[in-house]
Design a protein around this motif. Sequence first.
Motif, PDB file in Angstrom:
ATOM      1  N   GLU A 186       0.819  -1.198   0.000  1.00 40.41           N
ATOM      2  CA  GLU A 186       0.000   0.000   0.000  1.00 40.41           C
ATOM      3  C   GLU A 186       0.861   1.260   0.000  1.00 40.41           C
ATOM      4  N   GLY A 187       2.090   1.161   0.462  1.00 40.28           N
ATOM      5  CA  GLY A 187       2.964   2.330   0.454  1.00 40.28           C
ATOM      6  C   GLY A 187       2.653   3.259   1.602  1.00 40.28           C
ATOM      7  N   PHE A 188       3.188   4.462   1.531  1.00 35.42           N
ATOM      8  CA  PHE A 188       2.953   5.435   2.585  1.00 35.42           C
ATOM      9  C   PHE A 188       2.783   6.801   1.961  1.00 35.42           C
ATOM     10  N   SER A 189       2.321   7.747   2.768  1.00 32.52           N
ATOM     11  CA  SER A 189       2.112   9.102   2.286  1.00 32.52           C
ATOM     12  C   SER A 189       3.139  10.046   2.896  1.00 32.52           C
ATOM     13  N   ALA A 190       3.680  10.921   2.070  1.00 31.50           N
ATOM     14  CA  ALA A 190       4.571  11.979   2.549  1.00 31.50           C
ATOM     15  C   ALA A 190       3.896  13.339   2.414  1.00 31.50           C
ATOM     16  N   ASP A 191       2.568  13.317   2.321  1.00 33.51           N
ATOM     17  CA  ASP A 191       1.798  14.547   2.166  1.00 33.51           C
ATOM     18  C   ASP A 191       1.249  14.980   3.527  1.00 33.51           C
ATOM     19  N   PRO A 192       1.625  16.166   4.005  1.00 35.67           N
ATOM     20  CA  PRO A 192       1.137  16.626   5.315  1.00 35.67           C
ATOM     21  C   PRO A 192      -0.391  16.620   5.426  1.00 35.67           C
ATOM     22  N   LYS A 193      -1.087  16.764   4.316  1.00 36.18           N
ATOM     23  CA  LYS A 193      -2.558  16.793   4.346  1.00 36.18           C
ATOM     24  C   LYS A 193      -3.166  15.449   4.735  1.00 36.18           C
ATOM     25  N   ASP A 194      -2.359  14.388   4.682  1.00 37.93           N
ATOM     26  CA  ASP A 194      -2.854  13.051   5.036  1.00 37.93           C
ATOM     27  C   ASP A 194      -2.708  12.740   6.520  1.00 37.93           C
ATOM     28  N   TYR A 195      -2.126  13.654   7.301  1.00 41.13           N
ATOM     29  CA  TYR A 195      -1.824  13.407   8.706  1.00 41.13           C
ATOM     30  C   TYR A 195      -2.534  14.411   9.607  1.00 41.13           C
ATOM     31  N   THR A 196      -2.777  13.991  10.857  1.00 41.83           N
ATOM     32  CA  THR A 196      -3.209  14.965  11.853  1.00 41.83           C
ATOM     33  C   THR A 196      -2.018  15.880  12.141  1.00 41.83           C
ATOM     34  N   GLU A 197      -2.305  17.012  12.745  1.00 43.28           N
ATOM     35  CA  GLU A 197      -1.241  17.984  13.031  1.00 43.28           C
ATOM     36  C   GLU A 197      -0.146  17.385  13.914  1.00 43.28           C
ATOM     37  N   ARG A 198      -0.530  16.661  14.971  1.00 43.29           N
ATOM     38  CA  ARG A 198       0.467  16.086  15.891  1.00 43.29           C
ATOM     39  C   ARG A 198       1.277  14.970  15.224  1.00 43.29           C
ATOM     40  N   ALA A 199       0.618  14.174  14.394  1.00 40.98           N
ATOM     41  CA  ALA A 199       1.352  13.103  13.697  1.00 40.98           C
ATOM     42  C   ALA A 199       2.362  13.715  12.732  1.00 40.98           C
ATOM     43  N   TRP A 200       1.947  14.724  11.977  1.00 38.51           N
ATOM     44  CA  TRP A 200       2.880  15.357  11.041  1.00 38.51           C
ATOM     45  C   TRP A 200       4.022  16.039  11.791  1.00 38.51           C
ATOM     46  N   GLN A 201       3.714  16.613  12.962  1.00 38.02           N
ATOM     47  CA  GLN A 201       4.758  17.265  13.758  1.00 38.02           C
ATOM     48  C   GLN A 201       5.850  16.273  14.139  1.00 38.02           C
ATOM     49  N   ALA A 202       5.483  15.027  14.395  1.00 40.82           N
ATOM     50  CA  ALA A 202       6.488  14.005  14.713  1.00 40.82           C
ATOM     51  C   ALA A 202       7.456  13.829  13.548  1.00 40.82           C
ATOM     52  N   ASP A 209     -10.066   9.720   8.613  1.00 47.15           N
ATOM     53  CA  ASP A 209      -9.733  10.609   7.498  1.00 47.15           C
ATOM     54  C   ASP A 209      -8.242  10.912   7.400  1.00 47.15           C
ATOM     55  N   PHE A 210      -7.541  10.831   8.542  1.00 44.94           N
ATOM     56  CA  PHE A 210      -6.135  11.215   8.590  1.00 44.94           C
ATOM     57  C   PHE A 210      -5.327  10.152   9.318  1.00 44.94           C
ATOM     58  N   ILE A 211      -4.051  10.076   9.012  1.00 44.36           N
ATOM     59  CA  ILE A 211      -3.134   9.220   9.758  1.00 44.36           C
ATOM     60  C   ILE A 211      -2.804   9.971  11.045  1.00 44.36           C
ATOM     61  N   SER A 212      -3.032   9.317  12.180  1.00 45.05           N
ATOM     62  CA  SER A 212      -2.884   9.977  13.471  1.00 45.05           C
ATOM     63  C   SER A 212      -1.723   9.393  14.273  1.00 45.05           C
ATOM     64  N   VAL A 213      -1.414  10.041  15.388  1.00 50.72           N
ATOM     65  CA  VAL A 213      -0.409   9.518  16.311  1.00 50.72           C
ATOM     66  C   VAL A 213      -0.804   8.119  16.762  1.00 50.72           C
ATOM     67  N   GLU A 214      -2.094   7.894  16.965  1.00 46.57           N
ATOM     68  CA  GLU A 214      -2.575   6.568  17.360  1.00 46.57           C
ATOM     69  C   GLU A 214      -2.197   5.516  16.322  1.00 46.57           C
ATOM     70  N   HIS A 215      -2.423   5.815  15.041  1.00 44.79           N
ATOM     71  CA  HIS A 215      -2.074   4.871  13.972  1.00 44.79           C
ATOM     72  C   HIS A 215      -0.573   4.599  13.947  1.00 44.79           C
ATOM     73  N   VAL A 216       0.229   5.662  14.064  1.00 48.08           N
ATOM     74  CA  VAL A 216       1.688   5.517  14.007  1.00 48.08           C
ATOM     75  C   VAL A 216       2.187   4.724  15.217  1.00 48.08           C
ATOM     76  N   THR A 217       1.635   5.003  16.398  1.00 51.72           N
ATOM     77  CA  THR A 217       2.044   4.303  17.617  1.00 51.72           C
ATOM     78  C   THR A 217       1.691   2.819  17.533  1.00 51.72           C
ATOM     79  N   LEU A 218       0.472   2.509  17.079  1.00 50.83           N
ATOM     80  CA  LEU A 218       0.064   1.109  16.907  1.00 50.83           C
ATOM     81  C   LEU A 218       0.946   0.408  15.884  1.00 50.83           C
TER      82      LEU A 218
END
Length: 140
Positions: free
Chosen positions: A1-17, A110-119
Motif C-alpha cells: 500500500e505504500g505510505f504518504s509523505a503529504d502533510p494533508k494526510d496526517y493529523t497535526e500532531r502526527a505530522w509534527q512528529a 480521514d487522517f493518519i494519526s499519532v494513534e495509527h503511528v504508535t500502533l
Amino acid sequence: EGFSADPKDYTERAWQAFVDLVGLVEQHRPVAVETELLLRALLNQGSDGLAVRIFQKAGLDVPLLDADLNAFISHQPSQTGTRPEERQMGSVMLNVLSRSKSLKTQMQDDFISVEHVTLALAEEDSRFLRPFLQRHNSSP
C-alpha cells in the motif's frame, strides 16, 4: 500500500512528529532513518502527547521506555557528510509507515494519526519497540 509523505494526510500532531524527525536525524546522523527516531519524536511530544498516553494506558513504564530508547539510539552507527533529506528510510520504517496508512483505512479515519503511528510501531518495529514490549511482557 505504500505510505504518504503529504502533510494533508496526517493529523497535526502526527505530522509534527515527522517534522521533528528531521531534527533528530541531523542530531544523531543515522546511516538510515529508522523507527527508533520516529518513536523518539513521538515521546518528545511529552505527557500531553497521545503516544505517551497510549503507552501509559497500556501499563508501560514510560521512563524505562524512554531510557532504553535513548540507550538504543546512542548505540546505532552514525554517518557524516550527508544532509538529513539525503538519508534513505530503513526497511522497518517503511513497514511502519505503510502499516500506519493501512490502519487509518481499517479504522475508517480521514487522517493518519499519532494513534495509527504508535500502533504501527508496536506491531511492526522489530528494531526497538516490539522487542522492548516482549521483554516487558506487553503487547500492542
